[in-house]
Write an enzyme that holds these catalytic residues in place. Structure first.
Site, PDB file in Angstrom:
ATOM      1  N   CYS A 105      33.825  -3.301 -36.620  1.00 33.31           N
ATOM      2  CA  CYS A 105      32.730  -4.374 -36.875  1.00 33.31           C
ATOM      3  C   CYS A 105      31.436  -3.800 -37.256  1.00 33.31           C
ATOM      4  CB  CYS A 105      32.816  -5.518 -35.630  1.00 33.31           C
ATOM      5  SG  CYS A 105      31.892  -6.746 -36.161  1.00 33.31           S
TER       6      CYS A 105
ATOM      7  N   LYS B  49      23.904 -19.516 -37.374  1.00 30.44           N
ATOM      8  CA  LYS B  49      23.349 -20.056 -38.621  1.00 30.44           C
ATOM      9  C   LYS B  49      24.053 -20.762 -39.396  1.00 30.44           C
ATOM     10  CE  LYS B  49      20.201 -15.645 -39.158  1.00 30.44           C
ATOM     11  NZ  LYS B  49      20.124 -14.485 -39.887  1.00 30.44           N
TER      12      LYS B  49
ATOM     13  N   CYS C  32      28.633  -5.631 -35.363  1.00 31.81           N
ATOM     14  CA  CYS C  32      28.359  -5.109 -33.792  1.00 31.81           C
ATOM     15  C   CYS C  32      28.231  -3.792 -33.819  1.00 31.81           C
ATOM     16  CB  CYS C  32      29.776  -5.613 -33.209  1.00 31.81           C
ATOM     17  SG  CYS C  32      30.239  -7.495 -32.831  1.00 31.81           S
TER      18      CYS C  32
ATOM     19  N   HIS D 137      30.770 -12.357 -35.289  1.00 35.40           N
ATOM     20  CA  HIS D 137      30.041 -12.533 -36.627  1.00 35.40           C
ATOM     21  C   HIS D 137      31.333 -13.324 -37.572  1.00 35.40           C
ATOM     22  CE1 HIS D 137      28.212  -9.109 -34.690  1.00 35.40           C
ATOM     23  NE2 HIS D 137      27.047  -9.679 -35.284  1.00 35.40           N
TER      24      HIS D 137
END
Length: 471
Positions: free
Chosen positions: A124, A296, A127, A146
């Site tokens: 990832c 977000k 990360c 994510h």
């Protein structure tokens, strides 16, 4: 006097400071202030993590060189720490030449525990972490943080042999040689340790060129976690200088999402260097908004600067140190924040200060110098990093003082016995100053103002403006 070393996790510079970063800083700062009140010498580290693909790719997206982008965002975090009035002593950037050189020397010291092997699995980028098959299956092939599919990788990397250190790490955790707080996180780490694989500590330069070069192999760059974790000792001068005055760290403050790296990877590195493990790893939870994790995509991200500007820094510290549980996930809403400010800070404490100072002025009561000895209960809570609990304990003293004024009614006593009224008010001032000592690690600016009003030998004068103005 003891020497105390306090560490905070260094944030990536690929984004703006958020409330999670603020929690690291606030908790560490509270502990630093507390230890200084006890007369200890404190070193307190902050910094920024500036290498890795995320930083490089974000710089490109923003049309900047990676060096320029890293420097600009590092300054954002430095400004944020200063805005929070954090009493750090040491700052590090992982792009510092001394840090880079020291990381390379650390690598060389770890070579008996390093080997090269082919990696064929999942990764990832968000990360900056390799993912085990078990994690891949549990998450359905998508990173839960994510919300992006894991990337399939096949490459040759260097590995740190975690298996060399598992038994000792387990022993240190189980015997609290490295104490993990809270207790349920300790049990979580012990379960993770059982299946912890050897970890990749490099990436091919073709996959990652923004990082610390691996000594002796120009084709490889150090993986960001080895580079980042080493900051806690390179900032002290390791391996150039003896660091035993301040190492092992008294406390390292980390979010729960990076606990694994700080309780498995980091101890393995330290054991490979023949260094002691940190005394305490203090793991805090996340700040939720209306019960949901900030995102977000959801649009519920709360800007910490906006929170500070709403009612000031002391209100920010008050809410997140008292109303956010030190160890668990906690909820933030603007309504809760406003209510805490108006009904607790402004009413319980602000009104108490204004009211008592006004009564003292009318009755010509002078201020005092008070030496406070902390109660055993408070010392135990602070020593166990139970800050929200200790803050509650201190706040009950404020509430008790308000009740005491109402019960003793010094304004009525003044009509019949001015001397008795003066004595009552003097004792109330003494109690307020003593209670303020319990608040000093949490609300330093507020306590400073209280001392200015009540800590002088002159007749007490009410503040021209309230401690916490009601908007």
């Amino acid at each position: 006097m003891s020497k105390v070393y306090i560490c905070t996790a260094i944030p990536y510079v690929n984004g703006n400071p958020h409330i999670g970063h603020a929690m690291d800083y606030l908790l560490a700062d509270t502990y630093a202030r507390f230890r200084r009140l006890l007369g200890d010498e404190v070193r307190f580290q902050v910094g920024t993590d500036e290498h890795g693909n995320k930083v490089f790719s974000t710089a490109q997206k923003n049309g900047k060189t990676v060096e320029e982008y890293a420097a600009e965002n590092s300054q954002k975090f430095q400004d944020f720490v200063n805005k929070l009035n954090i009493t750090y002593t040491d700052v590090i950037r992982t792009t510092d030449p001394d840090h880079i050189r020291r990381c390379q020397e650390i690598w060389q010291k770890l070579t008996p525990h390093i080997y090269s092997a082919e990696y064929d699995g999942w990764y990832c980028e968000g990360c900056e972490s390799f993912v085990t098959k078990k994690e891949y299956d549990e998450n359905g092939g998508v990173c839960s943080d994510h919300k992006k599919p894991y990337e399939k990788l096949s490459e040759t990397n260097y590995y740190l042999r975690i298996s060399d250190f598992k038994a000792e790490i387990r022993h240190q955790i189980e015997t609290d040689g490295m104490k993990i707080l809270p207790e349920f996180r300790k049990q979580e780490v012990l379960r993770l340790l059982e299946d912890a694989p050897d970890i990749s500590i490099s990436r091919p330069r073709g996959q990652l060129n923004w990082g610390v070069p691996v000594p002796g192999d120009e084709t490889q760059v150090m993986y960001v976690w080895l580079d980042a974790l080493s900051n806690y000792i390179t900032i002290l001068g390791y391996p150039d200088h003896e660091i035993s005055d301040f190492w092992p760290a008294t406390a390292q403050f980390v979010g729960k999402d990076i606990l694994r790296f700080h309780t498995i990877t980091w101890p393995a590195i330290l054991l490979g260097l023949n260094l002691d493990l940190p005394e305490n790893i203090v793991s805090h939870g996340h700040i939720l908004v209306d019960g949901q994790k900030m995102s977000k995509s959801i649009g519920n991200v709360v800007d910490p600067i906006a929170v500070i500007e709403r009612h000031g820094l002391e209100a920010f510290r008050y809410y997140f140190l008292r109303h956010a549980d030190t160890f668990a996930d906690s909820d933030f809403t603007w309504e809760k924040f406003d209510n805490a400010y108006a009904n607790e800070l402004a009413n319980d404490l602000g009104n108490l200060v204004q009211r008592l100072a006004t009564l003292c002025r009318k009755n010509e009561v002078c201020g005092l110098k008070v030496e406070t000895e902390f109660s055993p209960e408070y010392l135990t809570m602070m020593g166990n990093f139970e800050f929200s609990k200790a803050f509650d304990y201190a706040w009950t003293k404020i509430q008790d003082l308000n009740r005491s004024i109402d019960q003793q009614k010094p304004w009525e006593l003044a009509k019949t016995s001015p001397e008795k009224a003066k004595l009552v008010l003097t004792n109330l001032v003494k109690d307020l100053l003593s209670t303020s000592s319990y608040l000093e690690a949490f609300l330093p600016d507020t306590v400073s103002r209280i001392l200015e009003i009540f800590g002088t030998m002159e007749i007490i004068t009410p503040p021209a403006t309230p401690l916490f103005p009601k908007n």
